[in-house]
Design an enzyme around this catalytic site. Structure first.
Site, PDB file in Angstrom:
ATOM      1  N   HIS A   1    -104.728  65.506   7.277  1.00  0.00           N
ATOM      2  CA  HIS A   1    -104.830  64.434   6.565  1.00  0.00           C
ATOM      3  C   HIS A   1    -104.290  63.158   7.099  1.00  0.00           C
ATOM      4  CE1 HIS A   1    -102.430  62.942   2.504  1.00  0.00           C
ATOM      5  NE2 HIS A   1    -103.383  62.061   2.959  1.00  0.00           N
TER       6      HIS A   1
ATOM      7  N   MET B   1     -98.960  60.110   9.969  1.00  0.00           N
ATOM      8  CA  MET B   1     -98.946  58.838   9.556  1.00  0.00           C
ATOM      9  C   MET B   1     -98.486  57.754  10.644  1.00  0.00           C
ATOM     10  SD  MET B   1     -96.163  60.127   6.614  1.00  0.00           S
ATOM     11  CE  MET B   1     -96.319  61.465   5.635  1.00  0.00           C
TER      12      MET B   1
ATOM     13  N   HIS C   1    -101.432  72.280   6.678  1.00  0.00           N
ATOM     14  CA  HIS C   1    -101.654  70.799   6.532  1.00  0.00           C
ATOM     15  C   HIS C   1    -100.928  69.979   7.373  1.00  0.00           C
ATOM     16  CE1 HIS C   1    -102.955  67.636   3.546  1.00  0.00           C
ATOM     17  NE2 HIS C   1    -101.699  67.091   3.811  1.00  0.00           N
TER      18      HIS C   1
ATOM     19  N   ASP D   1     -99.687  66.176   8.363  1.00  0.00           N
ATOM     20  CA  ASP D   1     -99.986  64.711   7.931  1.00  0.00           C
ATOM     21  C   ASP D   1     -99.695  63.856   8.885  1.00  0.00           C
ATOM     22  OD1 ASP D   1     -99.763  64.915   4.801  1.00  0.00           O
ATOM     23  OD2 ASP D   1     -98.028  66.241   5.017  1.00  0.00           O
TER      24      ASP D   1
ATOM     25  N   MET E   1    -103.051  59.436   7.263  1.00  0.00           N
ATOM     26  CA  MET E   1    -102.563  58.207   6.307  1.00  0.00           C
ATOM     27  C   MET E   1    -102.395  57.135   7.520  1.00  0.00           C
ATOM     28  SD  MET E   1    -100.198  60.690   4.261  1.00  0.00           S
ATOM     29  CE  MET E   1    -100.369  62.022   5.348  1.00  0.00           C
TER      30      MET E   1
ATOM     31  N   ASP F   1    -102.051  67.372  -3.413  1.00  0.00           N
ATOM     32  CA  ASP F   1    -101.281  67.426  -2.654  1.00  0.00           C
ATOM     33  C   ASP F   1    -100.047  66.277  -2.772  1.00  0.00           C
ATOM     34  OD1 ASP F   1     -99.603  66.876   0.102  1.00  0.00           O
ATOM     35  OD2 ASP F   1    -101.129  65.614   1.008  1.00  0.00           O
TER      36      ASP F   1
ATOM     37  N   SER G   1     -97.878  72.311   4.111  1.00  0.00           N
ATOM     38  CA  SER G   1     -97.643  71.037   4.914  1.00  0.00           C
ATOM     39  C   SER G   1     -96.415  71.057   5.981  1.00  0.00           C
ATOM     40  CB  SER G   1     -97.283  69.780   3.929  1.00  0.00           C
ATOM     41  OG  SER G   1     -96.899  68.601   4.733  1.00  0.00           O
TER      42      SER G   1
ATOM     43  N   MET H   1    -104.096  62.870  -4.192  1.00  0.00           N
ATOM     44  CA  MET H   1    -102.652  62.666  -3.924  1.00  0.00           C
ATOM     45  C   MET H   1    -102.084  62.672  -5.468  1.00  0.00           C
ATOM     46  SD  MET H   1    -102.035  62.620  -0.728  1.00  0.00           S
ATOM     47  CE  MET H   1    -100.289  62.185  -0.780  1.00  0.00           C
TER      48      MET H   1
HETATM   49  C1  DX5 Z   1     -97.291  63.131   1.612  1.00  0.00           C
HETATM   50  C2  DX5 Z   1     -97.933  64.248   2.240  1.00  0.00           C
HETATM   51  C3  DX5 Z   1     -97.717  65.605   1.748  1.00  0.00           C
HETATM   52  C4  DX5 Z   1     -96.331  66.103   1.947  1.00  0.00           C
HETATM   53  C5  DX5 Z   1     -96.222  67.033   0.785  1.00  0.00           C
HETATM   54  O1  DX5 Z   1     -97.491  61.885   2.170  1.00  0.00           O
HETATM   55  O2  DX5 Z   1     -99.255  63.901   2.179  1.00  0.00           O
HETATM   56  O3  DX5 Z   1     -98.628  66.405   2.394  1.00  0.00           O
HETATM   57  O4  DX5 Z   1     -95.975  66.756   3.150  1.00  0.00           O
HETATM   58  O5  DX5 Z   1     -95.106  67.398   0.550  1.00  0.00           O
HETATM   59  P1  DX5 Z   1     -94.198  68.138  -0.774  1.00  0.00           P
HETATM   60  O6  DX5 Z   1     -95.027  69.282  -0.930  1.00  0.00           O
HETATM   61  O7  DX5 Z   1     -92.936  68.272  -0.384  1.00  0.00           O
HETATM   62  O8  DX5 Z   1     -94.546  66.947  -1.759  1.00  0.00           O
HETATM   63 ZN    ZN Z   2    -100.667  65.484   3.081  1.00  0.00          ZN
END
Ligand code: DX5
Ligand code: ZN
Length: 208
Positions: free
Chosen positions: A64, A35, A31, A33, A66, A168, A6, A135
């Site tokens: 991903h 947000m 990956h 993220d 969010m 994840d 990620s 998750m």
């Molecule tokens: C959290 C994200 C993850 C995050 C994982 O909301 O969806 O992808 O980056 O990071 P680690 O591996 O540090 O928990």
């Molecule tokens: Zn993620």
């Protein structure tokens, strides 16, 4: 088992070289993220940054979402042709409509579910996707503590045997063997990979 680091935990001041380094370290997917500051209390990447990441990357993107407005963000990122687009079960009223939209762009749809959401409550949706993103932390931040969701991997495979399972949140070399044993297909790891002094070793240690 595929490994998707990620980029959220990368050094953003050196984004291009971080992407190149993790690709050279034999990661399978990157990956991303996304947000929106509404569905989760954090704000990350828009299109220009994800485009820059994609240009530097030699491996497919795993997006991903969010966010609250899933359709808006699907349309934003679909032109980059990521390998997967995941959206959250908890953020959407019209799941099949979003799945259909992702498929129309020729992209594999995935549904992401929070640690507190049961497989029973999502079983009508997981039959229509190519991947379930389980998750193992509450979404929003990297570096959180892993919540054991091992049983959910088997539950997904029972309902939809051909659907891939990605885990994840808080993934590291200690829980990876147990996740593999439970049948996980893809591991996402942010802080474990990017805080490691050797990305290739970190990725290798997750494949177990
Ligand atoms: C959290 C994200 C993850 C995050 C994982 O909301 O969806 O992808 O980056 O990071 P680690 O591996 O540090 O928990
Ligand atoms: Zn993620």
């Amino acid at each position: 088992m595929l490994i998707a680091p990620s980029i959220l935990s990368a050094d953003f001041g050196n984004l291009t070289s971080e992407v190149q380094k993790v690709c050279q370290a034999k990661a399978d997917m990157l990956h991303i993220d996304v947000m929106d500051g509404h569905f989760v209390p954090n704000l990350t990447f828009g299109l220009p940054i994800v485009e820059a990441i994609d240009n530097a990357s030699t491996i497919p993107l795993d997006i991903h979402l969010m966010v609250e407005d899933n359709s808006f963000f699907v349309e934003m990122f679909a032109p980059l042709k990521p390998r997967f687009i995941s959206f959250h079960f908890e953020s959407e009223k019209h799941h099949h409509r979003v799945i259909q939209k992702i498929k129309e762009f020729g992209i594999s749809p995935a549904i992401a579910i929070n640690p507190a959401t049961s497989i029973e409550s999502v079983k009508e949706v997981i039959k229509y996707v190519d991947m379930v993103l389980l998750m193992s932390v509450n979404p929003g931040f990297g570096g959180q503590k892993f919540i054991p969701i091992y049983h959910k991997i088997k539950e997904v495979k029972k309902v939809a045997p051909t659907v891939l399972v990605e885990v994840d949140g808080g993934v590291n070399d200690l829980n990876a063997p147990k996740l593999k044993e439970a049948g996980v297909d893809i591991l996402v790891a942010g802080s474990y990979v990017f805080k490691h002094s050797n990305y290739e070793q970190a990725i290798k240690s997750l494949r177990v």
